[in-house]
Structure formats: structure tokens, C-alpha cells
Write an enzyme that holds these catalytic residues in place. Structure first.
Site, PDB file in Angstrom:
ATOM      1  N   SER A   1      18.076  -1.004 -26.459  1.00 13.37           N
ATOM      2  CA  SER A   1      18.376   0.409 -26.657  1.00 13.37           C
ATOM      3  C   SER A   1      19.458   0.519 -27.723  1.00 13.37           C
ATOM      4  O   SER A   1      20.328  -0.341 -27.821  1.00 13.37           O
ATOM      5  CB  SER A   1      18.853   1.015 -25.343  1.00 13.37           C
ATOM      6  OG  SER A   1      19.675   2.136 -25.595  1.00 13.37           O
TER       7      SER A   1
ATOM      8  N   LYS B   1      20.177  -2.674 -21.900  1.00 15.27           N
ATOM      9  CA  LYS B   1      18.759  -2.386 -21.666  1.00 15.27           C
ATOM     10  C   LYS B   1      17.816  -3.449 -22.213  1.00 15.27           C
ATOM     11  O   LYS B   1      18.053  -4.011 -23.275  1.00 15.27           O
ATOM     12  CB  LYS B   1      18.382  -1.032 -22.315  1.00 15.27           C
ATOM     13  CG  LYS B   1      18.990   0.175 -21.631  1.00 15.27           C
ATOM     14  CD  LYS B   1      18.446   0.420 -20.235  1.00 15.27           C
ATOM     15  CE  LYS B   1      17.066   1.049 -20.246  1.00 15.27           C
ATOM     16  NZ  LYS B   1      17.083   2.418 -20.731  1.00 15.27           N
TER      17      LYS B   1
ATOM     18  N   THR C   1       0.898  -1.145   0.000  1.00 14.59           N
ATOM     19  CA  THR C   1       0.000   0.000   0.000  1.00 14.59           C
ATOM     20  C   THR C   1       0.941   1.200   0.000  1.00 14.59           C
ATOM     21  O   THR C   1       2.032   1.133   0.573  1.00 14.59           O
ATOM     22  CB  THR C   1      -0.926   0.050   1.233  1.00 14.59           C
ATOM     23  OG1 THR C   1      -0.115   0.098   2.407  1.00 14.59           O
ATOM     24  CG2 THR C   1      -1.827  -1.169   1.323  1.00 14.59           C
ATOM     25  N   HIS C   2       0.536   2.259  -0.666  1.00 13.57           N
ATOM     26  CA  HIS C   2       1.408   3.433  -0.858  1.00 13.57           C
ATOM     27  C   HIS C   2       2.729   3.042  -1.543  1.00 13.57           C
ATOM     28  O   HIS C   2       3.724   3.726  -1.385  1.00 13.57           O
ATOM     29  CB  HIS C   2       1.723   4.139   0.470  1.00 13.57           C
ATOM     30  CG  HIS C   2       0.527   4.376   1.330  1.00 13.57           C
ATOM     31  ND1 HIS C   2      -0.162   5.568   1.350  1.00 13.57           N
ATOM     32  CD2 HIS C   2      -0.136   3.556   2.196  1.00 13.57           C
ATOM     33  CE1 HIS C   2      -1.188   5.487   2.195  1.00 13.57           C
ATOM     34  NE2 HIS C   2      -1.196   4.269   2.726  1.00 13.57           N
TER      35      HIS C   2
ATOM     36  N   GLU D   1       4.625  -0.186 -21.551  1.00 16.89           N
ATOM     37  CA  GLU D   1       4.584   1.277 -21.536  1.00 16.89           C
ATOM     38  C   GLU D   1       3.529   1.806 -22.505  1.00 16.89           C
ATOM     39  O   GLU D   1       2.841   2.783 -22.234  1.00 16.89           O
ATOM     40  CB  GLU D   1       5.955   1.839 -21.909  1.00 16.89           C
ATOM     41  CG  GLU D   1       7.031   1.530 -20.868  1.00 16.89           C
ATOM     42  CD  GLU D   1       8.424   1.792 -21.427  1.00 16.89           C
ATOM     43  OE1 GLU D   1       8.764   2.962 -21.621  1.00 16.89           O
ATOM     44  OE2 GLU D   1       9.159   0.822 -21.676  1.00 16.89           O
TER      45      GLU D   1
END
Ligand code: ARG
Length: 467
Positions: free
Chosen positions: A278, A284, A156-157, A291
Site C-alpha cells: 500500500s 499491507k 459451511t455458512h 481480487e
């Protein structure tokens, strides 16, 4: 030169700019199948009601079938001068069967025609999305069943809260998608009234049978108010709202995948099929698909707010503003469909790192609640007091930079002298997760049962659809 469509009152062709702003054929060609379906039902009704002759209706139907075949074969030439799909189809029909084609538009207007086409299109699209959502649910539920006992941190948070299982986490999305499908189904149920025969806005003086066309096109009944029928786009707004909420759900999950795939979290790995490299940083592995699912939710929400803005100031009944209802909707539905497909692919592809998830599940004193609950159950402390005691114990552990299970009994007793050795049995993440047996809780047995329940429901729905 006289006007191609309006003849009579219009002596000259529209200005090129007028044609450009006015034409919708560039996008409403997507309604071709629905438009022809509607026309076939309409002309059959006209013949049944004696408004056109049987021979007429037959010639028109045959001509429409040919138009359909030409469109499907890709040999049809769409013309911008003919403005929209309705005029394009009708004009080609006239080329094929001659001036008798002009009888098709009796007791009908493009206003009820476009409302009908859009309803049919939305209905088809909802059915397709529902199938896709069911498939995504199935992929999630299968993975949840496989990981009913795989431990991960629950947040949570975005702070470590309590240990949960990966299966429980995945089933949360199955529930959300279940509600999404419910919203689409509601929208479909409510839209299922046929606007055809409302004509321009006031109905018609011809003795049409709206019950017949409604039935022929799979609607529950005809719409009851002609004015409402041609000015209503609620069915688009409702469907876009359902789409926007679904897109938000997918976006939240996409965000989690993005987080999980970072080296810092390291909870899950996507294969090369769902990652990109990348051009400069050789190490990467970017979760681009996730996304983009996150990003595309913006387009879906944008289409909803865009159409709400278009509709908000319109007096009854039809205004040309309403032609702006289509492009955003097409884009939203296409984007959503792509996002669901990408999510389904990622769920199947994703390899969780179970060791890493489990190790991280104990971080941040995630079993502190278990300690507090033990104080309540074994020592009969009031929960508020137990919370306080646990807080003091967590402080000792955190000052020493160790986990709760690493403390000595005397450390615990320095805070609450009644604590016994038994307390250590509740401080591990396995024990914690297994104890959460309340209905809807994360205990592996619960998760297994819930995943099985969903898989059974989904299989039943699938069988019903195939039947
Ligand atoms: N192309 C129009 C649309 O998409 C069809 C309805 C046109 N009706 C009219 N009265 N101009 O909304």
C-alpha cells in the site's frame, strides 16, 4: 466518388459516422489466420469442383499465403473503409494478383465466412484454454498430494463445521475444473459442423462440395441448414457459458485466497510475486491478483448476458446486430485465460500456514459430529438422540469457554451416564479426519488416492496431446 466495396448501386462513400459504426476491422482482425485458412480450403474446393480453374486457384492460394505472411510480419495495413477482415484480406489479394482475386468469393458470402471464422477461432481458443485448465488442475493436484494429511477447518455458512484436509479442499477445485473442461469439450464437439458454403442464407446454385471443405478444415460434417448456419451463434453462447461457470469457480477460489491471506485467518501467505503493498500503510500485503480474478469473473458473465441480449430478438437469418458477438467474447476469453494463468501462479506460490490451519480446525466444536457418531456406534443411541446429547455437552463446554476435549468424564456423564473414557479418542481433529474414509471423504488415504488418480489422468491427457 463511387463506393470502394459495393461499386454499382452505391454512388458515394459512406458517411464517416456510418463507417465508424459499421466497421469491425478494429476487432475482427483477430480472425485473420482463420479467414485465410477458410479461403484456402474454399478455393481448393472451387477448383476441385471445376468452378474456378486450377491456375486461378493456384494464383489465389499463393496470393493468400502472401497476405498471411504480411499480416504475420505486421506489414499489412488494415483499412477501416474496407469494414472487416474478410474485405481487407480480399482487397489486398486483388492488389497482389489482380481482378482474378474476385473469383474467390464465388459460392460464398461474408455471412457463412464470418460464421466459419468464428467457429475456427472458438475451436482454437477452447483448445488453448483446455491446456491451461489442465495445467491449473495439475498444480492443484500436486499441492493436494503434498497436503493430503494437512488439517484445516472445513466450513459451511463460513462457520467452522468439521475438520478436513487442505488436500481435500484443493481437490474440490480439481473436480470443478474437470467439469469445466467437460463443458468446453461438449461445446467444441457440438460446434464442429462447417457452415462454409451456406452462402448468404439460402445455399448456392454452384456445384460445391461442402463435405470436402468441412473435412479440410477439421470439421466432422457440413451444417445441414443454410439458414441456421448463418444465424447460429449457439457455439459462442455455449462457450461463453462454459467460460462464465469456469470464471465463477476461479472467483470462489480467489475469494478463499483473499480470506486465507488476511491476518485474521492467516491460513496462507502469498509471496511478493503475487501481492502488492500500500502507498500509505507499510504493513499491507494485498492479494491483488486474487481480487482481480474475482473481479474479472464479472466481465466474463457480462459478455455472456450481453450476447444473449443481442441474439434474443433477431429474426432469421443474419442481421448486423450479430457483429456485436465478437468484442465481448474476445474480452471474456482473454480475461479467462489471464485468470487461469494467475490462479496457476498463485497455487504454486501459496505457502499454507499448517500450524495455524490445524489450530483453527478444532475451533467452534468442529468434532461435535464425531462425538455424536461415537454415541451412535458405541452406545447404540439413535442419531437424533445422539445429536441432542452432543448439543447439551457442547453447551456445557461453551458456557465454560473450553473445547470438548477439555471436559471431564463426569461432565459428559452428567448428560449421558453411559459415556466412557474411550470417547476422548474421537474428539481430536486428527482422529476425526482419519475416520472420514467413506468414498469421496476427507481421510488422508482417500485424498492421496484421489490426487494420484488425477495426476495420472492429467499426465495421460498430456501425453496424448503431445503425441
Ligand atoms: N463483419 C461482419 C460481422 O462481423 C461480417 C458479416 C457481414 N455480413 C453482411 N451481410 N454485412 O458480422
Amino acid at each position: 466518388m463511387s463506393n470502394k466495396m459495393w461499386g454499382g448501386r452505391f454512388a458515394s462513400a459512406p458517411d464517416a459516422i456510418m463507417e465508424e459504426i459499421n466497421a469491425s476491422i478494429g476487432f475482427d482482425y483477430r480472425f485473420a489466420a482463420q479467414d485465410i485458412r477458410g479461403s484456402l480450403a474454399h478455393v481448393a474446393m472451387l477448383a476441385g469442383a471445376g468452378i474456378v480453374t486450377r491456375e486461378n486457384a493456384e494464383a489465389i492460394s499463393k496470393g493468400l499465403e502472401q497476405v498471411r505472411a504480411e499480416i504475420e510480419a505486421g506489414t499489412f495495413t488494415f483499412s477501416r473503409a474496407l469494414e472487416d477482415i474478410h474485405m481487407n484480406v480480399e482487397s489486398r489479394l486483388a492488389e497482389i494478383i489482380g481482378p482474378e482475386a474476385g473469383r474467390l468469393h464465388t459460392a460464398r458470402s461474408r455471412n457463412d465466412q464470418v460464421a466459419l471464422d468464428f467457429k475456427l477461432w472458438i475451436r482454437d481458443t477452447i483448445d488453448q484454454l483446455d491446456g491451461q485448465l489442465a495445467e491449473l488442475q495439475t498444480a492443484l493436484a500436486e499441492k493436494a498430494l503434498a497436503h493430503a494429511a494437512s488439517i484445516m477447518p472445513g466450513f459451511t455458512h463460513l462457520q467452522s463445521a468439521q475438520p478436513i484436509t487442505l488436500g481435500h479442499h484443493l481437490l474440490a477445485y480439481v473436480e470443478m475444473l474437470g467439469r469445466d473442461r467437460g463443458r468446453f469439450a461438449d461445446s467444441r464437439r457440438r460446434l464442429n459442423e462447417c457452415p462454409l458454403g451456406s452462402a448468404a442464407l439460402a445455399g448456392t446454385s454452384f456445384p460445391i462440395d461442402r463435405e470436402q471443405t468441412a473435412r479440410a478444415l477439421g470439421f466432422d460434417r457440413p451444417t445441414a441448414n443454410s439458414l441456421d448456419s448463418v444465424s447460429d451463434r449457439d457455439f459462442v453462447l455455449e462457450t461463453l457459458s462454459a467460460a462464465a461457470i469456469t470464471a465463477v469457480h476461479l472467483s470462489r477460489f480467489a475469494e478463499e485466497i483473499v480470506l486465507w491471506a488476511t491476518p485474521q485467518f492467516g491460513f496462507a501467505r502469498l509471496s511478493d510475486s503475487f501481492t502488492t503493498g500500500s502507498s500509505i500503510m507499510p504493513q499491507k500485503r494485498n492479494p491483488d491478483a486474487a481480487e482481480l480474478v474475482r473481479g474479472k469473473s464479472g466481465r466474463v458473465i457480462g459478455s455472456l448476458t450481453g450476447l444473449l441480449m443481442v441474439m434474443k430478438g433477431l429474426p432469421l437469418a443474419y442481421s448486423k446486430d450479430m457483429q456485436e458477438d465478437k468484442e465481448g467474447t474476445f474480452d471474456a476469453m482473454q480475461s479467462l485465460s489471464l485468470c487461469i494463468a494467475a490462479m496457476t501462479g498463485m497455487v504454486r506460490d501459496m505457502q499454507p500456514d499448517l500450524k495455524r490451519m490445524k489450530a483453527s480446525a478444532g475451533a467452534g466444536y468442529s468434532t461435535a459430529t464425531d462425538l455424536a457418531d461415537w454415541l451412535v456406534k458405541s452406545l447404540k443411541l439413535p442419531f437424533r438422540r445422539a445429536h441432542h446429547v452432543t448439543g447439551s455437552i457442547v453447551k456445557i463446554a461453551s458456557d465454560r469457554g473450553v473445547g470438548l476435549e477439555k471436559l471431564k468424564l463426569e461432565d459428559l456423564r452428567s448428560v449421558e451416564p453411559m459415556i466412557t473414557e474411550e470417547v476422548f479418542s474421537v474428539l481430536g481433529v486428527d482422529k476425526s479426519v482419519r475416520s472420514r474414509t467413506s468414498y469421496g471423504g476427507t481421510a488422508p488415504a482417500n485424498v492421496t488416492a484421489q490426487a494420484r488418480r488425477w495426476l495420472k489422468t492429467l499426465a495421460k491427457q498430456n501425453a496424448k496431446k503431445d503425441a
